[in-house]
Design a protein around this motif. Sequence first.
Motif, PDB file in Angstrom:
ATOM      1  N   GLU A 133       0.847  -1.201   0.000  1.00 17.34           N
ATOM      2  CA  GLU A 133       0.000   0.000   0.000  1.00 17.34           C
ATOM      3  C   GLU A 133       0.875   1.241   0.000  1.00 17.34           C
ATOM      4  O   GLU A 133       0.498   2.285  -0.500  1.00 17.34           O
ATOM      5  CB  GLU A 133      -0.888  -0.037   1.249  1.00 17.34           C
ATOM      6  CG  GLU A 133      -1.910   1.078   1.316  1.00 17.34           C
ATOM      7  CD  GLU A 133      -2.841   0.910   2.523  1.00 17.34           C
ATOM      8  OE1 GLU A 133      -3.063  -0.239   2.967  1.00 17.34           O
ATOM      9  OE2 GLU A 133      -3.321   1.931   3.015  1.00 17.34           O
ATOM     10  N   ILE A 134       2.097   1.096   0.575  1.00 19.56           N
ATOM     11  CA  ILE A 134       3.010   2.244   0.691  1.00 19.56           C
ATOM     12  C   ILE A 134       4.350   1.899   0.041  1.00 19.56           C
ATOM     13  O   ILE A 134       4.854   0.771   0.208  1.00 19.56           O
ATOM     14  CB  ILE A 134       3.211   2.613   2.182  1.00 19.56           C
ATOM     15  CG1 ILE A 134       1.904   3.195   2.751  1.00 19.56           C
ATOM     16  CG2 ILE A 134       4.342   3.621   2.361  1.00 19.56           C
ATOM     17  CD1 ILE A 134       1.921   3.395   4.249  1.00 19.56           C
ATOM     18  N   LEU A 135       4.893   2.831  -0.726  1.00 16.26           N
ATOM     19  CA  LEU A 135       6.200   2.657  -1.383  1.00 16.26           C
ATOM     20  C   LEU A 135       7.167   3.702  -0.833  1.00 16.26           C
ATOM     21  O   LEU A 135       6.786   4.847  -0.611  1.00 16.26           O
ATOM     22  CB  LEU A 135       6.076   2.862  -2.903  1.00 16.26           C
ATOM     23  CG  LEU A 135       4.980   2.096  -3.651  1.00 16.26           C
ATOM     24  CD1 LEU A 135       5.076   2.401  -5.147  1.00 16.26           C
ATOM     25  CD2 LEU A 135       5.088   0.606  -3.396  1.00 16.26           C
ATOM     26  N   PHE A 136       8.403   3.285  -0.579  1.00 17.40           N
ATOM     27  CA  PHE A 136       9.511   4.198  -0.258  1.00 17.40           C
ATOM     28  C   PHE A 136      10.565   4.016  -1.342  1.00 17.40           C
ATOM     29  O   PHE A 136      10.912   2.881  -1.680  1.00 17.40           O
ATOM     30  CB  PHE A 136      10.143   3.835   1.092  1.00 17.40           C
ATOM     31  CG  PHE A 136       9.473   4.424   2.297  1.00 17.40           C
ATOM     32  CD1 PHE A 136       8.239   3.968   2.725  1.00 17.40           C
ATOM     33  CD2 PHE A 136      10.098   5.444   3.018  1.00 17.40           C
ATOM     34  CE1 PHE A 136       7.625   4.509   3.861  1.00 17.40           C
ATOM     35  CE2 PHE A 136       9.495   5.991   4.159  1.00 17.40           C
ATOM     36  CZ  PHE A 136       8.257   5.516   4.575  1.00 17.40           C
TER      37      PHE A 136
ATOM     38  N   ILE B 157       5.059   7.030  -0.716  1.00 14.87           N
ATOM     39  CA  ILE B 157       3.817   7.205  -1.481  1.00 14.87           C
ATOM     40  C   ILE B 157       2.777   6.219  -0.954  1.00 14.87           C
ATOM     41  O   ILE B 157       3.063   5.016  -0.840  1.00 14.87           O
ATOM     42  CB  ILE B 157       4.067   6.923  -2.980  1.00 14.87           C
ATOM     43  CG1 ILE B 157       5.095   7.904  -3.540  1.00 14.87           C
ATOM     44  CG2 ILE B 157       2.759   6.961  -3.767  1.00 14.87           C
ATOM     45  CD1 ILE B 157       5.668   7.489  -4.893  1.00 14.87           C
ATOM     46  N   ASN B 158       1.593   6.720  -0.617  1.00 13.48           N
ATOM     47  CA  ASN B 158       0.489   5.818  -0.279  1.00 13.48           C
ATOM     48  C   ASN B 158      -0.353   5.627  -1.544  1.00 13.48           C
ATOM     49  O   ASN B 158      -0.981   6.571  -2.023  1.00 13.48           O
ATOM     50  CB  ASN B 158      -0.358   6.408   0.860  1.00 13.48           C
ATOM     51  CG  ASN B 158      -1.451   5.455   1.305  1.00 13.48           C
ATOM     52  OD1 ASN B 158      -2.143   4.878   0.456  1.00 13.48           O
ATOM     53  ND2 ASN B 158      -1.605   5.269   2.603  1.00 13.48           N
ATOM     54  N   LEU B 159      -0.315   4.403  -2.088  1.00 11.10           N
ATOM     55  CA  LEU B 159      -0.986   4.129  -3.380  1.00 11.10           C
ATOM     56  C   LEU B 159      -2.509   4.268  -3.260  1.00 11.10           C
ATOM     57  O   LEU B 159      -3.180   4.551  -4.251  1.00 11.10           O
ATOM     58  CB  LEU B 159      -0.634   2.709  -3.854  1.00 11.10           C
ATOM     59  CG  LEU B 159       0.833   2.456  -4.191  1.00 11.10           C
ATOM     60  CD1 LEU B 159       1.071   0.981  -4.460  1.00 11.10           C
ATOM     61  CD2 LEU B 159       1.269   3.298  -5.376  1.00 11.10           C
ATOM     62  N   ARG B 160      -3.040   4.036  -2.056  1.00 10.96           N
ATOM     63  CA  ARG B 160      -4.512   4.091  -1.895  1.00 10.96           C
ATOM     64  C   ARG B 160      -4.957   5.551  -1.762  1.00 10.96           C
ATOM     65  O   ARG B 160      -5.865   6.002  -2.444  1.00 10.96           O
ATOM     66  CB  ARG B 160      -4.958   3.320  -0.633  1.00 10.96           C
ATOM     67  CG  ARG B 160      -4.545   1.879  -0.632  1.00 10.96           C
ATOM     68  CD  ARG B 160      -5.504   0.948  -1.397  1.00 10.96           C
ATOM     69  NE  ARG B 160      -4.828  -0.318  -1.685  1.00 10.96           N
ATOM     70  CZ  ARG B 160      -4.646  -1.275  -0.760  1.00 10.96           C
ATOM     71  NH1 ARG B 160      -5.087  -1.094   0.466  1.00 10.96           N
ATOM     72  NH2 ARG B 160      -3.998  -2.394  -1.083  1.00 10.96           N
TER      73      ARG B 160
END
Length: 273
Positions: A103-106, A116-119
Amino acid sequence: MTRLKEDDVNQIATTMGAYNDALVRMTGSSLMQLAAQAAYKEIDYLSKRNPLVAVIPMTCGQGIIGGFVESVASIITYLGSNAVITKSSDAGGVAEAVQQGAEILFMADDDRFVAINLRSGKVSDNGDATGRGYVAGLERMCQGLKGKNVLLLGAGPVGSSAALALVSHGTRVTVYDINLSASQRLSSAMKKMGYNVDVETDLESSLAKHQIFFDACPAEDVIDLRYISKETMIAAPGIPLGVQGLGIEQLLPDRLLHDALQIGVATMLCDVL
Ligand code: 2YG
């Protein structure tokens, strides 16, 4: 933008417990508490969140920094989130993360380090988060910053974020940057928001007039030891550390807040959770 070296990050994963103990001693707050405060989030809301966080190596530009993604993942794991490092780097890493249900990318290239929070679409930038996280720490070290004078060294992304957080705590901020136009740009941006930030052009005289320093610049000897007194407090996100000299820890026991990644990454995570 300062580029970390492997030596700056290769101890982080194995010293998170000791790091947090020192932070509690210095600020009265844990890393999670400081980051939650800097992100304006409640701890119990954050503790209920448990998304998969993917940390993605980026080979572009000057490429991989040994230990960087491992350190980022270890900080996130220490804070109780489920962090994985993707096997692939770059676009392949992003695809792998999304396919794994992250759900979250670093990820960080040479210019930007983002979460980044994809949702939700929320994006947190390391410079902005680091400025807020360090101000939260300094505020606890000084038992409040309202009405106090802080000398901000460096008007870059971290310093600019710190300036806004400092003035919103009612702090009297003076900014010095080796590049006068950077100081002036920051001061006029703050004026447009209704805040007064004084510009200093003489480093030595501004150091002599202050006891609380926010070192957000990459110079390693910006604060000369003669300006350190027993009342001095330093928040120093800048890499390398701006005050050098043997036994600096003895000179400033528990009054020097400085790390290579922990506070910035923790605040980024709380920003996007
Ligand atoms: O994925 C990797 O290993 C590299 N592409 C990471 C590159 C990071 C470059 N940026 C920096 O070293 C700093 N701006 C990171 C944040 C410093 C915090 N004070």
